[in-house]
Motif scaffolding. Structure first.
Motif, PDB file in Angstrom:
ATOM      1  N   GLU A 187     -17.319   7.467   5.431  1.00 39.51           N
ATOM      2  CA  GLU A 187     -17.120   8.801   6.007  1.00 39.51           C
ATOM      3  C   GLU A 187     -16.333   9.649   5.019  1.00 39.51           C
ATOM      4  OE1 GLU A 187     -15.898   8.920  10.287  1.00 39.51           O
ATOM      5  OE2 GLU A 187     -15.637   6.774   9.954  1.00 39.51           O
ATOM      6  N   LYS A 188     -16.768  10.895   4.862  1.00 37.41           N
ATOM      7  CA  LYS A 188     -16.072  11.836   3.978  1.00 37.41           C
ATOM      8  C   LYS A 188     -15.902  13.162   4.720  1.00 37.41           C
ATOM      9  CE  LYS A 188     -17.952   9.955  -0.352  1.00 37.41           C
ATOM     10  NZ  LYS A 188     -18.623  10.297  -1.649  1.00 37.41           N
ATOM     11  N   TYR A 189     -14.664  13.551   4.936  1.00 36.46           N
ATOM     12  CA  TYR A 189     -14.391  14.846   5.556  1.00 36.46           C
ATOM     13  C   TYR A 189     -12.921  15.199   5.357  1.00 36.46           C
ATOM     14  CZ  TYR A 189     -12.720  11.919   9.437  1.00 36.46           C
ATOM     15  OH  TYR A 189     -12.070  10.969  10.204  1.00 36.46           O
ATOM     16  N   LYS A 240     -10.829  13.523   2.773  1.00 34.61           N
ATOM     17  CA  LYS A 240     -10.485  12.109   2.934  1.00 34.61           C
ATOM     18  C   LYS A 240     -11.750  11.253   2.917  1.00 34.61           C
ATOM     19  CE  LYS A 240      -6.586  13.359   5.901  1.00 34.61           C
ATOM     20  NZ  LYS A 240      -6.014  13.274   7.268  1.00 34.61           N
ATOM     21  N   ILE A 241     -11.570   9.995   2.543  1.00 33.13           N
ATOM     22  CA  ILE A 241     -12.666   9.030   2.525  1.00 33.13           C
ATOM     23  C   ILE A 241     -12.263   7.812   3.343  1.00 33.13           C
ATOM     24  CG2 ILE A 241     -14.152   7.568   1.099  1.00 33.13           C
ATOM     25  CD1 ILE A 241     -13.664   9.458  -1.228  1.00 33.13           C
ATOM     26  N   PHE A 242     -13.172   7.351   4.201  1.00 35.79           N
ATOM     27  CA  PHE A 242     -12.935   6.166   5.021  1.00 35.79           C
ATOM     28  C   PHE A 242     -14.067   5.169   4.801  1.00 35.79           C
ATOM     29  CE2 PHE A 242     -10.770   9.631   7.121  1.00 35.79           C
ATOM     30  CZ  PHE A 242      -9.558   9.077   7.491  1.00 35.79           C
ATOM     31  N   TYR A 243     -13.692   3.893   4.633  1.00 36.73           N
ATOM     32  CA  TYR A 243     -14.665   2.822   4.456  1.00 36.73           C
ATOM     33  C   TYR A 243     -14.691   1.958   5.707  1.00 36.73           C
ATOM     34  CZ  TYR A 243     -13.962   4.107  -0.441  1.00 36.73           C
ATOM     35  OH  TYR A 243     -13.852   4.800  -1.621  1.00 36.73           O
ATOM     36  N   GLN A 244     -15.903   1.529   6.095  1.00 39.24           N
ATOM     37  CA  GLN A 244     -16.050   0.693   7.270  1.00 39.24           C
ATOM     38  C   GLN A 244     -16.283  -0.752   6.853  1.00 39.24           C
ATOM     39  OE1 GLN A 244     -15.872   2.665  10.078  1.00 39.24           O
ATOM     40  NE2 GLN A 244     -15.615   0.901  11.406  1.00 39.24           N
ATOM     41  N   MET A 245     -15.384  -1.653   7.253  1.00 37.02           N
ATOM     42  CA  MET A 245     -15.538  -3.098   7.050  1.00 37.02           C
ATOM     43  C   MET A 245     -15.963  -3.690   8.394  1.00 37.02           C
ATOM     44  SD  MET A 245     -12.052  -3.854   4.832  1.00 37.02           S
ATOM     45  CE  MET A 245     -11.797  -5.288   5.859  1.00 37.02           C
ATOM     46  N   ARG A 246     -17.274  -3.560   8.688  1.00 34.27           N
ATOM     47  CA  ARG A 246     -17.759  -3.927  10.021  1.00 34.27           C
ATOM     48  C   ARG A 246     -16.987  -3.126  11.067  1.00 34.27           C
ATOM     49  NH1 ARG A 246     -22.826  -5.369   9.494  1.00 34.27           N
ATOM     50  NH2 ARG A 246     -23.147  -7.319   8.397  1.00 34.27           N
ATOM     51  N   THR A 264      -6.959   4.880  -0.408  1.00 34.26           N
ATOM     52  CA  THR A 264      -5.629   5.190  -0.938  1.00 34.26           C
ATOM     53  C   THR A 264      -5.509   4.523  -2.310  1.00 34.26           C
ATOM     54  OG1 THR A 264      -4.550   3.211  -0.039  1.00 34.26           O
ATOM     55  CG2 THR A 264      -4.672   5.147   1.409  1.00 34.26           C
ATOM     56  N   ASP A 265      -4.344   4.661  -2.913  1.00 27.78           N
ATOM     57  CA  ASP A 265      -4.104   4.024  -4.207  1.00 27.78           C
ATOM     58  C   ASP A 265      -4.100   2.493  -4.109  1.00 27.78           C
ATOM     59  OD1 ASP A 265      -3.880   6.495  -5.363  1.00 27.78           O
ATOM     60  OD2 ASP A 265      -1.690   6.552  -5.303  1.00 27.78           O
ATOM     61  N   GLY A 324     -24.654   8.426  -4.763  1.00 25.00           N
ATOM     62  CA  GLY A 324     -25.075   7.340  -3.890  1.00 25.00           C
ATOM     63  C   GLY A 324     -24.156   7.134  -2.697  1.00 25.00           C
ATOM     64  N   THR A 325     -22.848   7.376  -2.892  1.00 20.45           N
ATOM     65  CA  THR A 325     -21.898   7.173  -1.791  1.00 20.45           C
ATOM     66  C   THR A 325     -21.945   8.306  -0.768  1.00 20.45           C
ATOM     67  OG1 THR A 325     -20.160   8.177  -3.160  1.00 20.45           O
ATOM     68  CG2 THR A 325     -20.300   5.764  -3.136  1.00 20.45           C
ATOM     69  N   ASP A 326     -22.758   9.338  -1.017  1.00 23.23           N
ATOM     70  CA  ASP A 326     -22.946  10.417  -0.038  1.00 23.23           C
ATOM     71  C   ASP A 326     -24.166  10.183   0.841  1.00 23.23           C
ATOM     72  OD1 ASP A 326     -20.753  11.808  -0.936  1.00 23.23           O
ATOM     73  OD2 ASP A 326     -21.880  13.200  -2.187  1.00 23.23           O
ATOM     74  N   LEU A 327     -24.830   9.047   0.657  1.00 22.86           N
ATOM     75  CA  LEU A 327     -26.109   8.826   1.319  1.00 22.86           C
ATOM     76  C   LEU A 327     -26.108   7.562   2.168  1.00 22.86           C
ATOM     77  CD1 LEU A 327     -28.418   9.634  -1.714  1.00 22.86           C
ATOM     78  CD2 LEU A 327     -27.996  11.109   0.252  1.00 22.86           C
ATOM     79  N   LYS A 328     -26.657   7.699   3.364  1.00 21.93           N
ATOM     80  CA  LYS A 328     -26.950   6.564   4.244  1.00 21.93           C
ATOM     81  C   LYS A 328     -28.451   6.302   4.132  1.00 21.93           C
ATOM     82  CE  LYS A 328     -27.137   5.437   9.212  1.00 21.93           C
ATOM     83  NZ  LYS A 328     -26.432   4.151   9.173  1.00 21.93           N
ATOM     84  N   ILE A 329     -28.850   5.036   4.143  1.00 22.00           N
ATOM     85  CA  ILE A 329     -30.264   4.694   4.034  1.00 22.00           C
ATOM     86  C   ILE A 329     -30.752   4.114   5.352  1.00 22.00           C
ATOM     87  CG2 ILE A 329     -32.011   3.468   2.697  1.00 22.00           C
ATOM     88  CD1 ILE A 329     -29.981   3.163   0.460  1.00 22.00           C
ATOM     89  N   ALA A 330     -31.927   4.563   5.791  1.00 25.59           N
ATOM     90  CA  ALA A 330     -32.534   4.046   7.020  1.00 25.59           C
ATOM     91  C   ALA A 330     -34.014   3.801   6.782  1.00 25.59           C
ATOM     92  CB  ALA A 330     -32.339   5.037   8.169  1.00 25.59           C
ATOM     93  N   GLU A 331     -34.560   2.846   7.512  1.00 23.90           N
ATOM     94  CA  GLU A 331     -35.991   2.560   7.396  1.00 23.90           C
ATOM     95  C   GLU A 331     -36.803   3.648   8.089  1.00 23.90           C
ATOM     96  OE1 GLU A 331     -38.553   0.976   5.549  1.00 23.90           O
ATOM     97  OE2 GLU A 331     -37.308  -0.797   5.917  1.00 23.90           O
ATOM     98  N   THR A 332     -37.891   4.079   7.454  1.00 19.34           N
ATOM     99  CA  THR A 332     -38.827   5.007   8.066  1.00 19.34           C
ATOM    100  C   THR A 332     -39.906   4.186   8.759  1.00 19.34           C
ATOM    101  OG1 THR A 332     -38.465   6.503   6.198  1.00 19.34           O
ATOM    102  CG2 THR A 332     -40.291   7.012   7.664  1.00 19.34           C
TER     103      THR A 332
END
Length: 248
Positions: free
Chosen positions: A75-77, A80-86, A93-94, A169-177
């Motif tokens: 997530e980017k807003y 700030k940037i947030f990473y999801q670990m499940r 942060t640093d 690449g980190t701005d993109l989510k990939i989904a199956e069509t």
């Protein structure tokens, strides 16, 4: 006994000649990559991460210094940037060392990928825009000092302008069509908002009441089906697949 031995021998030969098919692992930077993974993280010291429960409470987990963890959604807003670990969410942060899995590798898990732009800090205000290879547009990848980029380019270029739009690449989510049968009629089983893009966080354009009927356009992406309202057939919209049931 002789018949049993012959039977076991035949079974052994069959297994050797016809081994069970297994898919090769996808590796990057010395570790296995799985579908939906965007990168991996380590931490410069032991820290505590949190997940929010449905009831509003929080659970915590202590992650150890230098241990690798797979990351999924980003997530980017608000800068700030947030990473999801499940289930656990970590703010950049640093103390966080993130390494991106190149988007070319990430897309290899999909037969017909659609790329969805989800950076809400983008100056172009195109959060939720989605695209895939089709008609006169093609996709390529390039490496930069800031990670791998996806290049979305028009094929009908006369050479007088840059025909490409570039995405990190980190701005993109990939989904199956997923191709679904078109012109199938569906009924909405619960009030829901129609969206212009197949993304949960995208803005709702029109609210539809339970019982409304729609006609399928034949494409499912990211859990959403593209449909046309039979009561207001002006333009297509995206609705959650799990809220639509086929009707005769």
């Amino acid at each position: 006994m002789k018949k049993l031995f012959i039977g076991l021998l035949a079974a052994f030969i069959f297994v050797v000649v016809n081994p069970t098919k297994s898919e090769a692992k996808v590796m990057y930077d010395g570790a296995e990559v799985v579908k939906g993974q965007t990168g991996k993280m380590t931490f410069k010291k032991d820290i505590k991460v949190y997940k929010r429960n449905p009831d509003g409470s929080f659970d915590s987990l202590v992650v150890k210094r230098n241990n690798f963890f797979k990351t999924y959604d980003i997530e980017k807003y608000d800068g700030k940037i947030f990473y999801q670990m499940r289930q656990y969410r970590v703010q950049a942060t640093d103390l966080v060392v993130f390494k991106e899995v190149p988007i070319k590798i990430r897309s290899s898990f999909y037969n017909n990928p659609t790329y969805i732009y989800f950076n809400r800090d983008g100056i172009t205000n195109n959060y939720g825009s989605y695209f895939r290879e089709q008609d006169q547009w093609y996709i390529s990848f390039s490496d930069t000092n800031n990670g791998q980029k996806l290049n979305y380019c028009a094929a009908d270029n006369d050479g007088t302008y840059d025909p490409c739009i570039y995405y990190l690449g980190t701005d993109l989510k990939i989904a199956e069509t997923i191709s679904r049968e078109s012109n199938v009629r569906y009924e909405l089983t619960k009030d829901a908002g129609g969206k212009s893009t197949p993304l949960n966080g995208a803005k709702t354009e029109t609210m539809y009441a339970k019982g409304n009927t729609f006609s399928s356009h034949g494409t499912e992406i990211n859990g959403y089906l593209e449909v046309l309202s039979e009561s207001d057939p002006k333009s297509y919209t995206w609705l959650p697949v799990d809220l639509l049931k086929p009707v005769k």
